[in-house]
Design an enzyme around this catalytic site. Structure first.
Site, mmCIF file in Angstrom:
data_model
loop_
_atom_site.group_PDB
_atom_site.id
_atom_site.type_symbol
_atom_site.label_atom_id
_atom_site.label_comp_id
_atom_site.label_asym_id
_atom_site.label_seq_id
_atom_site.Cartn_x
_atom_site.Cartn_y
_atom_site.Cartn_z
ATOM 1 N N HIS A 237 0.828 -1.196 0.000
ATOM 2 C CA HIS A 237 0.000 0.000 0.000
ATOM 3 C C HIS A 237 0.869 1.255 0.000
ATOM 4 O O HIS A 237 0.520 2.257 -0.654
ATOM 5 C CB HIS A 237 -0.943 0.040 1.200
ATOM 6 C CG HIS A 237 -1.861 1.224 1.140
ATOM 7 N ND1 HIS A 237 -2.970 1.257 0.346
ATOM 8 C CD2 HIS A 237 -1.779 2.448 1.715
ATOM 9 C CE1 HIS A 237 -3.554 2.438 0.443
ATOM 10 N NE2 HIS A 237 -2.844 3.181 1.274
ATOM 11 N N HIS A 264 3.495 10.377 2.317
ATOM 12 C CA HIS A 264 3.156 11.446 1.395
ATOM 13 C C HIS A 264 4.128 12.624 1.469
ATOM 14 O O HIS A 264 4.534 13.174 0.442
ATOM 15 C CB HIS A 264 1.735 11.948 1.668
ATOM 16 C CG HIS A 264 0.680 10.916 1.418
ATOM 17 N ND1 HIS A 264 0.539 10.300 0.208
ATOM 18 C CD2 HIS A 264 -0.281 10.397 2.224
ATOM 19 C CE1 HIS A 264 -0.464 9.443 0.256
ATOM 20 N NE2 HIS A 264 -0.963 9.483 1.487
#
Length: 312
Positions: A237, A264
């Site tokens: 993921h 991120h």
């Protein structure tokens, strides 16, 4: 070698993982050089167009967001962007009636399946690529990432969590549509039960459930009754998220992205560092022929604000 769009309109309905609110989203075929553009219809009936490029992104901890966080914006776009990027879609309009994309089942699998059903259509304009020419690296609080030259688009992602459910996991592979669909698209977002109350109190993860997230209990075990989809679903993921964040580059990257304990924020910082060094990349139309290089032509998707390291 050529730009592509989708063969027909695709519709999705679901809830936002953070807002918990219903959302309807349509993917619409678009002309060459459109890129990925979100067309948001707000509660007052106004339309806002937001290009999915890093110069339109904003600093958020828990999701990839584009637009104005105090006004028209779209949140949690990373899974959809990963599917579009991996499946080779360059131009599409994303019509959406809420400030957050639907979380679906917590990954990119349903987006990939719908794209396959609608078909991918070649268009009459060459695709632009970003070729990495030298290694560029960044570090952040013990995490690190780098872009380095590679003949293709490759991701090497490593995570290391102090819990027996995850531990140290590594995913390394060149990105292809087939490999993304098989190896990454079904890997779900994940989180820890100990963080749930804090997130709820802050107004996040209101739409999160065992149907769209892998949850790790206080005892370090997986709470989901059906367990994991991959033995190393967590790192897969993280790799999926890295693909989605790279999709904001404004051009397809020919190079290897490597990260350790990334998320991120680190993904965005690495992309910023690459574009900040004009000797580190070149723009090409035909990646097999270096003579077609266009050195340092304007690239819209530079100077991206960073995102937070959390997975959700």
């Amino acid at each position: 070698m050529f730009q592509q769009t989708i063969g027909s309109r695709i519709e999705f309905s679901g809830v936002g993982v953070h807002s918990g609110l219903p959302v309807h989203l349509d993917l619409v075929p678009a002309a060459v050089h459109t890129g990925i553009v979100f067309r948001l219809s707000d509660s007052a009936g106004r339309l806002h167009e937001i290009r999915a490029i890093s110069s339109n992104s904003v600093l958020m901890d828990l999701a990839t967001v584009i637009g104005d966080p105090m006004g028209a914006h779209v949140s949690t776009i990373e899974h959809l962007m990963a599917a579009l990027y991996a499946m080779g879609v360059d131009n599409v309009l994303v019509e959406i009636d809420a400030f957050e994309t639907p979380i679906m089942d917590g990954c990119a699998a349903l987006f990939v399946a719908a794209l396959g059903k609608a078909g991918i259509v070649a268009q009459g304009a060459k695709r632009r690529y970003v070729r990495v020419l030298k290694t560029v690296s960044v570090e952040l609080n013990g995490a690190r990432a780098e872009y380095r030259p590679h003949d293709g688009t490759r991701f090497e992602v490593e995570i290391d969590f102090d819990t027996p459910a995850i531990g140290r996991q590594i995913y390394r592979a060149d990105l292809t549509a087939e490999r993304f669909a098989r190896d990454l698209s079904q890997a779900r977002t994940f989180g820890f039960m100990k963080d749930v109350e804090r997130l709820w109190a802050a107004g996040y993860a209101l739409g999160s459930s065992l149907e769209n997230s892998v949850v790790i209990g206080d005892d370090g075990r997986i709470i989901n009754p059906d367990g994991l989809r991959y033995a190393d679903e967590f790192v897969r993921h993280k790799a999926l998220d890295a693909v989605g964040d790279q999709a904001l580059a404004g051009g397809r990257i020919l190079g290897c992205y490597r990260s350790y304990k990334g998320g991120h924020r680190l993904n965005a910082l690495a992309l910023q560092a690459l574009f900040a060094d004009e000797s580190a990349y070149e723009l090409v139309e035909m990646p097999a022929r270096r003579v077609d290089a266009i050195r340092h032509a304007p690239l819209v998707a530079v100077a991206a604000p960073a995102f937070g390291p959390q997975t959700l």
